[in-house]
Design an enzyme around this catalytic site. Structure first.
Site, PDB file in Angstrom:
ATOM      1  N   LYS A 294       0.270   4.192  -0.452  1.00  0.00           N
ATOM      2  CA  LYS A 294      -0.693   5.614   0.238  1.00  0.00           C
ATOM      3  C   LYS A 294       0.084   6.456  -0.506  1.00  0.00           C
ATOM      4  O   LYS A 294      -0.070   6.810  -2.093  1.00  0.00           O
ATOM      5  CB  LYS A 294       0.067   5.978   1.199  1.00  0.00           C
TER       6      LYS A 294
ATOM      7  N   SER B  83       3.804  -2.083   9.989  1.00  0.00           N
ATOM      8  CA  SER B  83       5.387  -1.919  10.439  1.00  0.00           C
ATOM      9  C   SER B  83       6.015  -3.437   9.932  1.00  0.00           C
ATOM     10  O   SER B  83       6.942  -3.953  11.064  1.00  0.00           O
ATOM     11  CB  SER B  83       5.292  -1.686  11.939  1.00  0.00           C
TER      12      SER B  83
ATOM     13  N   GLU C  97      -5.155  -4.681  10.845  1.00  0.00           N
ATOM     14  CA  GLU C  97      -4.498  -3.799  10.809  1.00  0.00           C
ATOM     15  C   GLU C  97      -4.473  -2.987  12.564  1.00  0.00           C
ATOM     16  O   GLU C  97      -5.032  -1.988  12.092  1.00  0.00           O
ATOM     17  CB  GLU C  97      -3.664  -3.041   9.976  1.00  0.00           C
TER      18      GLU C  97
ATOM     19  N   HIS D  38      -9.714   1.233   5.316  1.00  0.00           N
ATOM     20  CA  HIS D  38      -7.965   1.037   5.602  1.00  0.00           C
ATOM     21  C   HIS D  38      -7.947   1.939   6.834  1.00  0.00           C
ATOM     22  O   HIS D  38      -9.112   2.916   7.183  1.00  0.00           O
ATOM     23  CB  HIS D  38      -7.441   1.580   5.056  1.00  0.00           C
TER      24      HIS D  38
ATOM     25  N   ASN E 299       0.805  -1.114   0.072  1.00  0.00           N
ATOM     26  CA  ASN E 299       0.070   0.211   0.082  1.00  0.00           C
ATOM     27  C   ASN E 299       0.571   1.494   0.238  1.00  0.00           C
ATOM     28  O   ASN E 299       1.605   1.388   0.856  1.00  0.00           O
ATOM     29  CB  ASN E 299      -0.521   0.037   1.539  1.00  0.00           C
TER      30      ASN E 299
ATOM     31  N   GLU F  21      -6.823   4.744   7.892  1.00  0.00           N
ATOM     32  CA  GLU F  21      -6.612   6.331   8.187  1.00  0.00           C
ATOM     33  C   GLU F  21      -7.793   6.567   6.693  1.00  0.00           C
ATOM     34  O   GLU F  21      -7.863   7.820   7.464  1.00  0.00           O
ATOM     35  CB  GLU F  21      -5.649   6.313   6.719  1.00  0.00           C
TER      36      GLU F  21
ATOM     37  N   GLY G 133       3.031   2.330  10.351  1.00  0.00           N
ATOM     38  CA  GLY G 133       3.209   3.392  10.916  1.00  0.00           C
ATOM     39  C   GLY G 133       3.843   4.728  11.340  1.00  0.00           C
ATOM     40  O   GLY G 133       4.821   4.746  11.676  1.00  0.00           O
TER      41      GLY G 133
ATOM     42  N   GLY H 119       5.539   1.485   4.638  1.00  0.00           N
ATOM     43  CA  GLY H 119       6.086   2.053   4.076  1.00  0.00           C
ATOM     44  C   GLY H 119       7.381   1.246   3.994  1.00  0.00           C
ATOM     45  O   GLY H 119       8.425   1.921   3.077  1.00  0.00           O
TER      46      GLY H 119
HETATM   47  P1  13P Z   1       3.389   0.631   7.666  1.00  0.00           P
HETATM   48  O1  13P Z   1       4.008  -0.928   7.122  1.00  0.00           O
HETATM   49  O2  13P Z   1       4.263   1.952   7.324  1.00  0.00           O
HETATM   50  O3  13P Z   1       2.883   0.661   9.132  1.00  0.00           O
HETATM   51  O4  13P Z   1       1.463   0.867   7.600  1.00  0.00           O
HETATM   52  C1  13P Z   1       0.811  -0.163   7.784  1.00  0.00           C
HETATM   53  C2  13P Z   1      -0.555  -0.183   6.103  1.00  0.00           C
HETATM   54  O5  13P Z   1      -0.802   0.876   6.662  1.00  0.00           O
HETATM   55  C3  13P Z   1      -0.651  -0.605   5.435  1.00  0.00           C
HETATM   56  O6  13P Z   1      -1.626  -0.945   5.292  1.00  0.00           O
END
Ligand code: 13P
Length: 253
Positions: free
Chosen positions: A13, A215, A169, A97, A11, A99, A175, A237
């Protein structure tokens, strides 16, 4: 028990630009071509979908979308429809998700509507669920996660479950560099699978893939993938570097 294929999603983002996105997609295509044991999906930003498709179309990497609006067409300024995504060869969509739940304030009702809309149009739907740190510390993890699961799958029947992937998640692990321990993640994944068995049946429960996200890095991927109910990862990330995403894919191969 049904053999489940690992599924690793990247992802991206709101990251990359056209040039770095295409270079990254090319690295992902190379590594995915050498790994037959797992499915690989990338979720680039909307403006780059067509360009990224041109890079991955002859590879096993699938193209995914981070979002869409659950209407066929019309006056929805700034939104993107499922048919538009189909035109660009998108086959997988993220829904729910964290976010979008917490930053863009999408409700459980909207999320359920999106799941149904995309399922009707034959997309693979990755339904994301996860608790905040406050909810975890209050001991409410399973109530929250299983509540989001039940609400997102409210109208999804047995047959359509073949197009659903669940991504657990935990919001506090996204993140932040904090990963749920393999034990904690496995406990929630196991509870999700049990909930699928009681909502549907053992067959649906044992064939539905449940990804972990939060993460995930090359250093923790193997331990997470060794858990019986963890069927891959949704990576943020670490999916922005070809090397680290490749290492995560290789951990599942
Ligand atoms: P990170 O791997 O940056 O923690 O993000 C996870 C995520 O939100 C994948 O959709």
């Amino acid at each position: 028990m049904t053999q489940r294929r690992y599924i690793i999603g990247g992802n991206w983002k709101m990251n990359t630009d056209l040039e770095t996105g295409m270079a990254l997609a090319s690295q992902v295509a190379d590594v995915a071509s050498t790994c037959e044991a797992c499915d690989v999906v990338v979720y680039p930003p909307f403006p780059y979908l067509q360009a990224i498709d041109s890079v991955i179309s002859s590879s096993p990497v699938a193209l995914g979308s981070q979002n869409f609006w659950p209407e066929a067409s019309g006056a929805f300024t700034g939104e993107v429809s499922c048919d538009m995504l189909k035109d660009l060869s998108v086959t997988s969509v993220l829904v729910g998700h964290s976010e979008r739940r917490h930053v863009l304030h999408e409700s459980n009702a909207l999320i359920a509507q999106k799941v149904d809309f995309a399922i009707e149009r034959d997309f693979q739907v990755v339904l994301c669920v996860g608790e905040t740190i406050e909810q975890r510390e209050a001991g409410n993890t399973l109530d929250i996660v299983l509540g989001q699961l039940q609400s997102g799958l409210e109208s999804v029947n047995h047959e359509s479950m073949k197009n659903i992937v669940i991504a657990y998640e935990p919001v506090w692990a996204i993140g932040t560099g904090k990963t749920a321990s393999a034990e904690d993640a496995q406990a929630v994944h196991g509870a999700i699978r049990e909930a699928l068995a009681s909502r549907y049946d053992d067959n649906v429960a044992s064939s539905t893939r449940i990804q972990y996200g939060g993460s995930v890095k090359p250093e923790n991927a193997k331990e997470l993938f060794a858990c019986p109910d963890i069927d891959g990862a949704l990576v943020g990330g670490a999916a922005l570097s070809g090397e680290s995403f490749a290492a995560i894919i290789e951990a599942a191969c």
